[in-house]
Scaffold this motif. Structure first.
Motif, short mmCIF file in Angstrom:
data_model
loop_
_atom_site.label_atom_id
_atom_site.label_comp_id
_atom_site.label_asym_id
_atom_site.label_seq_id
_atom_site.Cartn_x
_atom_site.Cartn_y
_atom_site.Cartn_z
N THR A 1 0.85 -1.06 -0.04
CA THR A 1 0.07 0.10 -0.02
C THR A 1 0.69 1.25 -0.04
O THR A 1 1.77 1.37 0.85
N PRO A 2 0.51 2.17 -0.81
CA PRO A 2 1.39 3.41 -1.05
C PRO A 2 1.10 4.23 0.52
O PRO A 2 -0.12 4.03 0.99
N ARG A 3 1.97 4.89 1.11
CA ARG A 3 1.89 5.61 2.05
C ARG A 3 1.77 7.21 1.84
O ARG A 3 2.52 7.59 1.13
N GLU A 4 0.95 7.71 2.71
CA GLU A 4 0.97 9.25 2.45
C GLU A 4 0.72 9.66 3.87
O GLU A 4 0.20 9.18 4.71
N PRO B 1 -4.75 11.75 3.39
CA PRO B 1 -5.49 10.77 2.45
C PRO B 1 -5.58 11.80 1.25
O PRO B 1 -5.89 12.97 1.23
N GLN B 2 -5.26 11.36 -0.15
CA GLN B 2 -5.46 12.13 -1.61
C GLN B 2 -6.37 12.39 -1.79
O GLN B 2 -7.47 11.64 -1.76
N GLY C 1 -0.76 7.20 -7.94
CA GLY C 1 -0.70 5.64 -7.49
C GLY C 1 0.87 5.23 -7.04
O GLY C 1 0.82 4.32 -6.48
N ASN D 1 4.07 5.25 -4.64
CA ASN D 1 4.28 5.46 -3.34
C ASN D 1 5.43 6.34 -3.12
O ASN D 1 6.43 6.42 -3.46
N TRP E 1 -6.50 -1.78 0.98
CA TRP E 1 -5.62 -1.52 -0.17
C TRP E 1 -6.62 -1.86 -1.54
O TRP E 1 -6.47 -1.08 -2.71
N THR F 1 -4.77 4.55 0.63
CA THR F 1 -3.61 4.33 0.72
C THR F 1 -3.34 4.29 2.37
O THR F 1 -4.41 4.52 3.28
N ASN G 1 -2.85 6.05 5.36
CA ASN G 1 -2.27 7.33 5.83
C ASN G 1 -3.12 7.62 7.12
O ASN G 1 -3.64 6.65 7.59
N SER H 1 -6.84 6.60 7.19
CA SER H 1 -7.26 5.09 7.22
C SER H 1 -6.71 4.19 8.37
O SER H 1 -7.33 3.29 8.81
#
Lengths: 355, 1078
Positions: free
Chosen positions: B41-44, B47-48, B311, B313, B399, B404, B406, B409
């Motif tokens: 899962t991409p991390r941020e 949230p985008q 999309g 990471n 996912w 992501t 973040n 989530s």
């Protein structure tokens, strides 16, 4: 105890290293096999390039000095003519007649003079004896002198007529090439009529209009480089610079003389040639072109400094052959790596090893 | 009990999976999926939010603002407004340029939206004649992925290295960085590009009888070269190239531009030709406080920014970029150029994700420990494993859903951990109970036990989902921001239900196969000891309120006191003990100073002011470094993206990006530091007449400004006058800071008017005058110098020397070639008219608008309070002679602004929308809960009793906020909504038990007390578990409110529920029971 101190000091060393920026390693690098080259200083001249026109110092149009009809033109355009060669023949009948007539005049005058001289010799003896009056003696003496003057006059007239006869044969004033034929055989010419044009290739110079903003420097250095067709340069220090500028073009007429020893140079009159005038000199640092690492827009060198490589940004100037001028970033006698690829490899390997 | 009724769905599931071999494998697969999800899962950090908008630039050179407005802006706005999915259309019309901002609704598919926009403009291309002078629209779509994730600032202590050198290095690094997988746009900000300047001298040009056109022509034509084909010679083909390019400054300066009196005129005769740096259009500087450096010392700098592809990471991209920079050191980056990483969203995201995953683990562990003490060792193991499997699958589902990792989530998971564990606890506990009853083998007992609690568990799970899920439909920017909470929590609930029915029984069977006896004894002893103790307690508490008619007075008293408590709690909001705010400030390590000098200020003056501002800030002890961007925009963040800071370029604008040390190294929060920064710079800002805003990264969706007043009316000039009055009201209001408006300061504008008649007589055309003057002042890139190594072309720019640009005399000396070939001086055909520059015209959704903006600081720190204070003050203020007040709108633009109207926007709008939507979601949730409970209890009135404790949460939530000094924010509201679901679950369990007991023939009063006593343990267990999850979020600046809601709401409402529900149920039913015998 000793080992503890060692451990402590190495710990200190480690923490000390950690605080430094990673770009600089304090550990010496292994520079074996890397050859260095020194930055050298060189005196280079600043120049301004201008276009000039080659002109011949000797270039002339030969005109008729006497009248007559052209009977012969032995040379044609492009022919090499030596000084003294007859280049045109004009009818000489009149001139010959005048010579003959003058000759007759001379003879006549001489005869009269002989007669008057004899008369004077005779009367002088008589006068000594006091037979004739002084007046009569003087009269005879004057007649003798007059006859003598008439001889001189007639001789002068003969010389003049002879010269006129000579004018019918036009002689080349200097060696050169016939460039133009202005009359043809049979043409009637009068004194002043242009006949032929010739030019001397041995003696040329370059005429350049130097703009006013450069004239000070040109005057100061009085040195010019003439660029020849084969790419070589010819230096000249013999400049004739007009003291005042042309009012309309604001440029100074400058004549660049070709040095005497360069007679083999083929500069043809009328052609355009580039002339570079020296406008200043400066000390510049130069390095071999190969020692510059050109990475995109970055030009840099690997400086060898106390067993370490430093990747240093430099600003480059003009390229001169296989050397290039460094405007900033280096000092004289700095050692730089001559092979940038090898230097980069050593630099990166030792920085990886240091980490 | 002995009656064998058919098993319900839960029982059947439990029975099926109890003995199959697939069960443990399913759990294993779930765990592996979870691990996979964590790695993939991409991390941020945040949230985008997929917000698409586009800037449309339409130039109409030379036209006045009014003409552009009516001919270009308004028709374009109409075209755009026709589009589906457009939320707002903003525009700014400058003289000669129209800039439209098209904002699509949140969640509109980006590509579709952009295609629609292009289509709209292309299909209307024939609207205006092509030779009118209106340029093609330039459409620049913007989105979240335009925000750079990494910025690196190049600077050097070596004074010999200039900004131009830094830019060269930056350009060379760009390509290297682009090779990092996942990188998108890479840009360099700052530095000076090189240019070959041809500074012509009009006087000299005319003395040689030359015009600018001759120079232009010479430059352009000398640079022509082409491949002319091939020659064949000696059986070989030879490539033929005609002409060579200009490659050096000498080439340019030796160009012959004409022949005058037989002498060639070189370019250097009439112009100064030099390779130099461009006239600065921006200054970028860097200052830092590392290792005792003087932070007031500033170095020229260039900032490289790297954005990532959608999309990707951010963590991987950022790490890759930083690694690549290290690799380029010594190969492309010289040693005396420093690179400071001035932004690393990868690192912040990774840190956030790491801390939150850690918190998630601790929260899970703490709940397991709780179960350990409450139920026993093996039970704790069963519950623990069940929760781990649940979380693993939920992470995978998150996912798969496209979220992501973040802050939101992960918080969703932490906060729901208490609820997730609940299904497992209930099941385990009931199996436990059945085990103690004996008489059956474990294998027989488990399906029965599961089946028994299955119904209520399913119901309880669905009530929580019913409460949370409507939140997924919150609209606006806040919707996608908060969406992971309802989605992840709901998914988690469903998965925990499945795990409770499938995996938990299986695991229980495995573990307790051989421990049956021991457990039985243990449990029996425990229930023996426990039962009477709580029984006595609850008898003592509840009895006074029961007692049929006799207890009626007490019951009314209880009701009244509860109502009083609710009233007191609500009063806390009114008395400002609890501050309402959209979202609190996060503790970020950066903030920005946005500097606006009066329009018309020179770049150098702006830079000087900013240098002083930066020096003022250098006393901040938490300062790490700062970058100063004068005349250009700093690398944008999400806030800057929405506020369109990237359009900020102009001599009078600038930004200072301030980076603070990591939050672990400082004690103050970034918001407090920002407040101090505002104090520090006040004097300098005043001295330079600069409008300086301290802009913090908003934690949630950004808005144009926290306080925005839009002023509408029918006359733009008078709207501006009213705006000026409103601005003073803003400034006079306490705690309202950073006040600004969209009205520009007066600027001089000179017009060179061409006398057309005279020009025509002399044979000069206006176009060549325009071109020449433009070349003289703005410069004209007539040609380009060719080079082997440059990344950007090197222009040969024809322009007047900077020193003579201020002198119009020199300009009017310029000669123009007339048709006859004669040269005509510019002064002969033009005259100068001095005037003021026209104001830019702002539109919002097709209405002309003037903005007044502000921010809130000070004690309340919430712009809402400032808003209402200003609104009250405006009603009394005399905005126009003899006219008090202005019509104020709060929710929508005035439909027909025939009189002066004001619409409040900014944080208010988003707060209003969010709370409105959440309120609706809350109501929908309540209705759904009601429906669910009606279905279960088959009564219309019992559900009302069950839902009665929902208002009780307020008694916990609001005083809790007041106690901890927390603001009541959107996350608090989410906590409150979630609480409704959790609390209802408690009541269901209570009422269900009472009904069972009564059905079994017990006395109502006895049954009521017993229900409270018996059910108190699981209810308390659930509550404590949920509160424990909350404790781990408590310190988060943003989700602290959610934790406060959860902890205090649960604490108070759980205690009250145990009293109120039995009492209310009794009060409602005793009548019937009394009536029945009659």
């Amino acid at each position: 105890m000793k080992s503890l101190a060692l451990v402590l000091s190495s710990l200190l060393l480690i923490t000390g290293c950690g605080e430094q920026t990673p770009a600089r390693q304090s550990t010496p690098m292994d520079l074996t096999g890397l050859s260095g080259v020194a930055v050298t200083s060189q005196n280079t001249e600043q120049q301004i390039e201008l276009d000039g026109t080659v002109e011949a110092v000797n270039r002339a149009v030969v005109s008729a000095q006497t009248s007559g009809r052209v009977t012969a033109l032995p040379f044609d355009v492009g022919d090499q003519v030596n000084a003294g060669d007859v280049i045109a023949q004009i009818t000489s009948e009149e001139q010959q007649a005048a010579v003959n007539s003058a000759m007759a005049q001379v003879n006549e005058a001489r005869a009269r003079f002989a007669e008057a001289d004899a008369q004077l010799t005779r009367i002088a003896d008589v006068f000594k004896k006091g037979v004739v009056s002084k007046a009569e003696f003087d009269q005879v003496k004057a007649a003798q002198q007059s006859a003598e003057a008439r001889v001189t006059s007639a001789e002068a007239a003969l010389s003049d007529a002879k010269q006129r006869l000579q004018y019918t044969q036009v002689i080349a004033p200097y060696s050169g090439i016939l460039v133009r034929r202005l009359v043809d055989v049979g043409a009637t010419v009068a004194p002043g009529t242009p006949l032929l044009e010739g030019v001397s290739l041995a003696d040329v110079r370059i005429r350049v209009n130097v703009p006013q903003n450069s004239i000070q420097a040109v005057r100061k250095y009085r040195k010019a480089q003439i660029m020849l067709a084969d790419g070589s340069m010819l230096e000249s220090t013999d400049l004739r610079i007009s003291p005042s500028a042309d009012a309309s073009s604001h440029s100074f007429l400058t004549l660049v003389e070709i040095p005497q020893n360069a007679s083999n140079v083929s500069l043809l009159p009328g052609s355009l040639t580039k002339v570079a005038f020296v406008t200043g000199t400066e000390q510049q640092l130069v390095i071999p072109k190969n020692a510059v690492a050109q990475r995109g827009e970055v030009s840099a060198v690997y400086v060898i400094n106390q067993q370490q490589l430093v990747f240093r940004y430099i600003r480059l100037g003009k390229t001169m052959g296989d050397k290039v001028v460094v405007q900033s970033g280096l000092a004289e006698n700095d050692q730089i790596a001559s092979d940038v690829i090898q230097a980069a490899a050593i630099y990166k390997q030792s920085s990886v090893a240091a980490q | 009990m002995s009656v064998e009724k058919p098993l319900g769905i839960s029982g059947r599931i439990a029975k099926t999976f109890l003995t199959t071999e697939i069960t443990p494998l399913l759990a294993l697969v779930g765990l592996l999926l979870g691990l996979f999800a964590i790695f993939v899962t991409p991390r941020e950090e945040e949230p985008q939010i997929n917000v698409t908008f586009a800037n449309v630039f339409i130039a109409y050179p030379g036209a006045t603002a009014q003409e552009v407005e009516s001919l270009v802006t308004t028709p374009s706005e109409q075209i755009v407004s026709e589009l589906v999915g457009v939320k707002h259309v903003y525009s700014i019309t400058y003289p000669g340029l129209s800039v439209l901002t098209v904002r699509f609704k949140v969640g509109e598919a980006r590509n579709d939206a952009i295609v629609r926009l292009y289509n709209a403009f292309y299909s209307n291309q024939d609207r205006l004649p092509y030779n009118l002078g209106v340029m093609q629209p330039l459409i620049k779509p913007k989105g979240i992925d335009d925000v750079p994730v990494v910025s690196a600032t190049l600077w050097s202590e070596n004074p010999g290295l200039t900004a131009a050198d830094l830019l060269n290095v930056a350009h060379s690094v760009e390509a290297g960085l682009q090779r990092v997988a996942g990188t998108r746009e890479i840009k360099s900000i700052g530095g000076l590009s090189s240019v070959v300047k041809v500074n012509f001298d009009p006087a000299r040009l005319s003395s040689y009888q030359l015009s600018l056109d001759d120079v232009r022509h010479a430059l352009a034509s000398a640079n022509a070269s082409a491949n002319a084909g091939e020659l064949v010679k000696n059986n070989q083909s030879v490539q033929l190239q005609v002409g060579t390019f200009l490659t050096s400054v000498d080439d340019v300066s030796s160009l012959v531009i004409g022949v005058y009196q037989g002498a060639p005129v070189y370019l250097r005769d009439v112009a100064g030709v030099q390779l130099t740096t461009n006239t600065p259009a921006q200054y970028v500087a860097f200052g830092h406080a590392d290792k005792g450096a003087n932070p007031a010392q500033q170095y020229p700098a260039v900032t490289l920014t790297v954005a990532k592809k959608p999309g990707e990471n951010a963590v991987d991209v950022a790490a890759g970029v930083i690694e690549r920079i290290e690799q380029l050191k010594g190969v492309v980056i010289p040693d005396d150029i420093n690179i400071s990483i001035t932004r690393n969203y990868g690192q912040t995201a990774e840190e956030k994700a790491q801390t939150l995953i850690k918190k998630l683990i601790f929260a899970t562990l703490s709940v397991i420990v709780l179960v350990l003490f409450a139920l026993g060792r093996r039970e704790a193991f069963v519950v623990g494993l069940a929760v781990v499997v649940t979380l693993a699958i939920t992470l995978f589902a998150s996912w798969a859903w496209g979220f992501t990792l973040n802050r939101v989530s992960l918080f969703a998971l932490i906060f729901s951990i208490g609820i997730l564990v609940d299904d497992a606890i209930v099941v385990v506990e009931n199996i436990h109970r059945h085990m103690t009853m004996g008489g059956r083998t474990l294998k027989q007992a488990i399906p029965l036990a599961v089946d028994e609690v299955g119904g209520p568990t399913i119901l309880a799970t669905f009530t929580v989902i019913a409460a949370l899920l409507p939140m997924a439909f919150v609209s606006g920017l806040m919707g996608p921001y908060m969406r992971p909470i309802p989605i992840n929590a709901s998914t988690g609930m469903l998965i925990s239900l499945a795990v409770a029915f499938i995996f938990t029984p299986w695991l229980f069977l495995r573990l307790f196969k051989n421990a049956k006896l021991h457990a039985e004894e243990h449990q029996a002893a425990e229930s023996q000891a426990k039962g009477p103790r709580y029984q006595a307690l609850f008898t003592k508490i509840l009895s006074p309120f029961l007692n049929a008619r006799a207890g009626r007075g007490k019951r009314v008293g209880l009701l009244l006191s509860i109502l009083l408590l609710i009233g007191v709690s609500v009063a806390l909001v009114v008395s400002k003990d609890v501050i309402m705010k959209m979202l609190p400030f996060d503790n970020k390590s950066e903030f920005e100073l946005v500097v606006d000098m009066p329009e018309g200020t020179s770049l150098e003056q702006t830079y000087a002011a900013m240098q002083q501002l930066a020096a003022d800030l250098s006393v901040l002890p938490e300062l790490k470094n700062y970058q100063l961007y004068a005349g250009t925009a700093a690398p944008i963040n999400f806030n800057g993206l929405v506020r369109q800071y990237y359009l900020r370029s102009g001599a009078n604008m600038g930004e200072i990006q301030v980076n603070l040390v990591h939050k672990s190294e400082r004690s103050r929060k970034s918001h407090d530091i920002a407040l101090e920064a505002r104090q520090l710079i006040a004097a300098t800002a005043k001295k330079y007449h600069a409008n300086v805003k301290v802009v913090e990264m908003p934690p949630g969706p950004p808005v144009m400004a926290p306080l925005v007043a839009e002023i509408y009316g029918l006359d733009y000039a008078r709207q501006q006058a009213i705006a000026a009055k409103i601005k003073t009201v803003f400034a006079q209001t306490t705690d309202v800071v950073d006040v600004d408006d969209s009205v520009e300061a007066a600027q001089a504008k000179w017009t060179l008017v061409v006398d057309r008649a005279k020009a025509a007589k002399l044979g000069v055309d206006q176009a060549s005058i325009v071109a020449d003057v433009q070349a003289a002042i703005a410069g004209e890139d007539s040609s380009y110098l060719h080079s082997q190594t440059r990344k950007n072309p090197l222009p040969v720019r024809l322009t007047l020397p900077a020193s003579s640009k201020s002198d119009l005399q020199a300009l009017q000396n310029l000669k123009i070639r007339a048709a006859s070939g004669e040269l005509i001086a510019l002064s002969e055909v033009t005259s100068l008219v001095k005037a003021e520059r026209e104001q830019a015209i702002y539109h919002k959704d097709l209405l002309p608008v003037v903005y007044v903006t502000g921010d809130a600081a000070g004690e309340a720190d919430s712009p809402l309070y400032g808003l209402f204070e200003i609104a009250a003050a405006l009603d009394k203020a005399e905005l126009e002679a003899g006219n008090n007040g202005i019509e104020q709108f709060y929710t929508a633009q005035p439909a027909n602004p025939y009189q002066w109207s004001l619409k409040w926007d900014g944080e208010w709008q988003i707060t209003y929308e969010t709370f409105r939507d959440m309120g609706i979601a809350y109501s929908v949730g309540l209705i759904m809960i009601y429906l669910l409970v009606v279905a279960q209890f088959r009564s219309y009135s019992v559900p009302l009793i069950i839902m009665a404790p929902i208002p009780l949460t307020i008694i916990g939530i609001l005083p809790g906020h007041a106690l901890l000094g927390q603001q009541f924010t959107a996350p608090s509201m989410i906590g409150m909504i979630a609480l409704a679901g959790i609390i209802v679950r408690n009541s269901i369990l209570l009422v269900d038990f009472i009904q069972q007991q009564v059905a079994a023939g017990k006395d109502l009063q006895q049954a009521t007390i017993e229900a409270a006593a018996v059910r108190s343990t699981p209810i308390a267990l659930t509550a404590i578990a949920a509160m424990m999850g909350g404790f781990f979020i408590l310190d988060d600046p943003i989700f602290g409110g959610l934790a406060v809601s959860l902890i205090f709401g649960l604490l108070v409402s759980t205690i009250l529920t145990l009293v109120v529900i039995p009492v209310v149920y009794y009060a409602y039913n005793y009548q019937q029971q009394v009536n029945k015998p009659n």
